[in-house]
Write a protein that holds these residues in place. Structure first.
Motif, mmCIF file in Angstrom:
data_model
loop_
_atom_site.group_PDB
_atom_site.id
_atom_site.type_symbol
_atom_site.label_atom_id
_atom_site.label_comp_id
_atom_site.label_asym_id
_atom_site.label_seq_id
_atom_site.Cartn_x
_atom_site.Cartn_y
_atom_site.Cartn_z
ATOM 1 N N GLN A 1 -6.758 9.120 0.725
ATOM 2 C CA GLN A 1 -6.440 7.713 1.329
ATOM 3 C C GLN A 1 -6.431 6.909 -0.022
ATOM 4 O O GLN A 1 -7.376 6.888 -0.708
ATOM 5 C CB GLN A 1 -7.328 7.373 2.433
ATOM 6 C CG GLN A 1 -7.147 8.226 3.635
ATOM 7 C CD GLN A 1 -8.596 8.198 4.378
ATOM 8 O OE1 GLN A 1 -8.991 7.348 4.987
ATOM 9 N NE2 GLN A 1 -9.377 9.126 4.063
ATOM 10 N N PRO A 2 -5.752 5.792 0.118
ATOM 11 C CA PRO A 2 -5.474 4.735 -1.098
ATOM 12 C C PRO A 2 -6.834 3.938 -1.279
ATOM 13 O O PRO A 2 -7.264 3.884 -2.387
ATOM 14 C CB PRO A 2 -4.493 3.917 -0.610
ATOM 15 C CG PRO A 2 -3.655 4.552 0.351
ATOM 16 C CD PRO A 2 -4.722 5.496 1.025
ATOM 17 N N GLY B 1 0.499 4.136 -1.188
ATOM 18 C CA GLY B 1 -0.460 5.295 -1.125
ATOM 19 C C GLY B 1 -0.387 5.859 0.326
ATOM 20 O O GLY B 1 -0.491 7.092 0.597
ATOM 21 N N TYR B 2 0.057 4.978 1.311
ATOM 22 C CA TYR B 2 -0.125 5.164 2.955
ATOM 23 C C TYR B 2 1.024 5.929 3.113
ATOM 24 O O TYR B 2 1.290 6.953 4.048
ATOM 25 C CB TYR B 2 -0.440 4.313 3.745
ATOM 26 C CG TYR B 2 -1.709 3.460 3.753
ATOM 27 C CD1 TYR B 2 -2.790 4.467 4.478
ATOM 28 C CD2 TYR B 2 -2.036 2.650 3.033
ATOM 29 C CE1 TYR B 2 -3.997 4.100 4.401
ATOM 30 C CE2 TYR B 2 -3.640 2.023 3.131
ATOM 31 C CZ TYR B 2 -4.424 3.027 3.796
ATOM 32 O OH TYR B 2 -5.847 2.702 3.782
ATOM 33 N N GLN C 1 -2.953 -2.168 -3.452
ATOM 34 C CA GLN C 1 -2.857 -0.899 -3.261
ATOM 35 C C GLN C 1 -3.972 -0.188 -2.550
ATOM 36 O O GLN C 1 -4.241 1.055 -2.285
ATOM 37 C CB GLN C 1 -2.472 0.154 -4.656
ATOM 38 C CG GLN C 1 -1.011 -0.141 -4.697
ATOM 39 C CD GLN C 1 0.168 -0.314 -3.841
ATOM 40 O OE1 GLN C 1 0.269 0.854 -3.373
ATOM 41 N NE2 GLN C 1 1.004 -1.340 -3.950
ATOM 42 N N MET C 2 -5.008 -1.244 -2.307
ATOM 43 C CA MET C 2 -6.261 -0.702 -1.501
ATOM 44 C C MET C 2 -6.493 -1.867 -0.526
ATOM 45 O O MET C 2 -7.759 -2.405 -0.464
ATOM 46 C CB MET C 2 -7.303 -0.273 -2.465
ATOM 47 C CG MET C 2 -7.780 -1.396 -3.457
ATOM 48 S SD MET C 2 -8.974 -0.939 -4.647
ATOM 49 C CE MET C 2 -9.086 -2.357 -5.831
ATOM 50 N N ALA D 1 0.798 -1.328 0.030
ATOM 51 C CA ALA D 1 -0.018 -0.039 -0.120
ATOM 52 C C ALA D 1 0.773 1.234 0.118
ATOM 53 O O ALA D 1 0.859 1.921 0.827
ATOM 54 C CB ALA D 1 -1.012 -0.087 1.134
ATOM 55 N N ARG E 1 -9.630 4.357 -4.004
ATOM 56 C CA ARG E 1 -9.877 4.071 -5.406
ATOM 57 C C ARG E 1 -10.749 2.873 -5.512
ATOM 58 O O ARG E 1 -11.161 2.435 -6.639
ATOM 59 C CB ARG E 1 -8.591 3.569 -5.820
ATOM 60 C CG ARG E 1 -7.816 2.620 -5.089
ATOM 61 C CD ARG E 1 -6.302 2.354 -5.616
ATOM 62 N NE ARG E 1 -5.490 3.231 -5.082
ATOM 63 C CZ ARG E 1 -4.268 3.526 -5.388
ATOM 64 N NH1 ARG E 1 -3.538 2.823 -6.325
ATOM 65 N NH2 ARG E 1 -3.424 4.703 -5.084
#
Length: 429
Positions: free
Chosen positions: A278-279, A208-209, A301-302, A206, A282
């Motif tokens: 936040q990821p 994105g975090y 990624q989620m 992840a 999406r």
């Protein structure tokens, strides 16, 4: 190794009655757990008083707040969605071990932040947390000159703080969790010299975090220079106190987005999908495709949205394979195994593991039957399988109070939309 087979069945249960109508109304998701715990720590490491609004009050953030208080930080709670935090620029060693339950963010973040203290910090958790890996983070702390030890790769962790990192470069294996990277980045700004944090390999859970962490750090005055796509240079700026608004929780929003499409309803969250950073936000684009979800969904990624999507996939037109989800095996429980087991209880063969992938075969739903869903003390298993009860009779969620970890108002949110709930005795709950 999965711990699913060894989990005890909770005695309590909550049965969802299918509404048999579109769910319509407005539900405001709680504040983001991920952002709240980052902001709490950064405010604690800042000098002065910060006011956090829109914050989440749940088991995870309570563990963080209690731990910070024990490390010399003043944390006040003026209302149900605010914290007022007064820090001194570093943490103090507590008078005993810090118990953090099964709060992964609090445990990982405080392991690195403990280096800013002058003395011993012991970080521990419940039986579930003691099975969650932390060795890569401990190894990175040692590489930065911090005396730290874990227990067979998991908490409890002992950190001998020396007032912050001395500086230098460290590589961290983030394949299991991006939280290792975030923990190092946040603590690095309180070092005595610049710290370069680099990924040890191409894999990161992840990603994105990490971006979420960098944005929060910048808001509190940190200076971070990206060095390509896989490393960052953190300057020893420390942090500045400020007022900070926490955005709603995107992971919580996924349950409401899914409830909307499962019932053909219209639920106003008060924030558009594009309003989240936040990821997990999406996932909304994927949920919007229901009942024509893609045949393969990459959940890497989620990750916290995967349980929502997996239960939704049970009602899809075609089978769905979830990939990139090996990290779900080291969350609050082995979520890959938990999802497969829960789906299989609803209908044999509805969900099954294929290596680290999860296969959901909605054609099997024709054999659906009442099911008591084991949650393994995992809030996301409870909240996601409740969605199945919006379409199927007899779905009972065991240990329903485990949602308090991140979304204490979840059952109230469903009730506000007109969903009826029954307790173990069959009474309205």
């Amino acid at each position: 190794m999965s711990h699913i087979a060894h989990a005890a069945t909770a005695a309590t249960g909550l049965t969802i009655l299918p509404p048999r109508r579109p769910l319509r109304g407005r539900v405001a998701p709680p504040g983001s757990k991920s952002i709240t715990n980052r902001a709490l720590l950064l405010a604690a490491l800042a000098e002065g008083t910060s006011r956090l609004t829109g914050a989440l009050k749940s088991d995870d953030t309570r563990h963080m707040a209690v731990a910070l208080r024990r490390m010399g930080v003043t944390v006040e709670e003026p209302d149900e969605t605010s914290f007022t935090v007064t820090g001194r620029g570093r943490l103090l060693p507590p008078d005993g071990p810090l118990f953090l339950g099964n709060a992964g963010t609090a445990t990982r973040f405080l392991c690195a932040a403990a280096a800013t203290a002058e003395g011993r910090v012991v970080i521990d958790g419940d039986a579930h947390m003691r099975r969650r890996p932390i060795a890569p983070l401990v190894a990175a702390l040692r590489a930065l000159g911090v005396e730290a030890s874990d227990t067979e790769g998991c908490p409890p962790v002992v950190v001998e703080g020396r007032g912050g990192f001395a500086g230098g470069r460290v590589e961290v294996d983030a394949a299991l969790s991006s939280q290792y990277v975030s923990a190092l980045l946040m603590a690095a700004a309180c070092g005595r010299a610049p710290v370069e944090v680099a990924l040890a390999g191409p894999e990161i859970g992840a990603r994105g975090y990490v971006d979420l962490t960098l944005a929060a750090m910048a808001a509190f005055g940190a200076a971070v220079e990206p060095l390509g796509a896989a490393s960052w240079r953190v300057l020893p700026t420390g942090y500045r106190a400020r007022d900070f608004a926490v955005e709603p929780d995107a992971s919580a929003a996924t349950y409401l987005w899914a409830a909307e499409v499962l019932t053909g309803g219209a639920i106003d969250l008060g924030v558009a999908p594009g309003g989240f950073t936040q990821p997990d936000a999406r996932a909304q684009a994927t949920i919007a495709r229901f009942p024509a979800l893609p045949p393969v969904i990459d959940g890497s990624q989620m990750q916290d949205a995967v349980p929502t999507l997996a239960v939704l996939a049970a009602f899809n037109r075609e089978p769905v394979r979830f990939t990139g989800i090996a990290n779900l095996r080291v969350k609050e429980c082995d979520r890959v195994a938990a999802l497969a087991a829960g789906l299989d209880r609803i209908a044999p063969g509805l969900g099954r593991e294929d290596g680290d992938d999860l296969l959901v075969s909605p054609a099997r739903l024709e054999a659906a039957r009442p099911a008591r869903i084991e949650t393994y003390a995992d809030h996301r298993i409870a909240m996601s399988f409740a969605l199945a009860g919006l379409r199927l009779d007899g779905i009972t969620i065991l240990d329903p109070d485990c949602v308090n970890k991140t979304y204490p108002g979840y059952w109230d949110a469903l009730r506000s939309l007109g969903v009826e709930l029954r307790d173990a005795a069959g009474a309205a709950a």
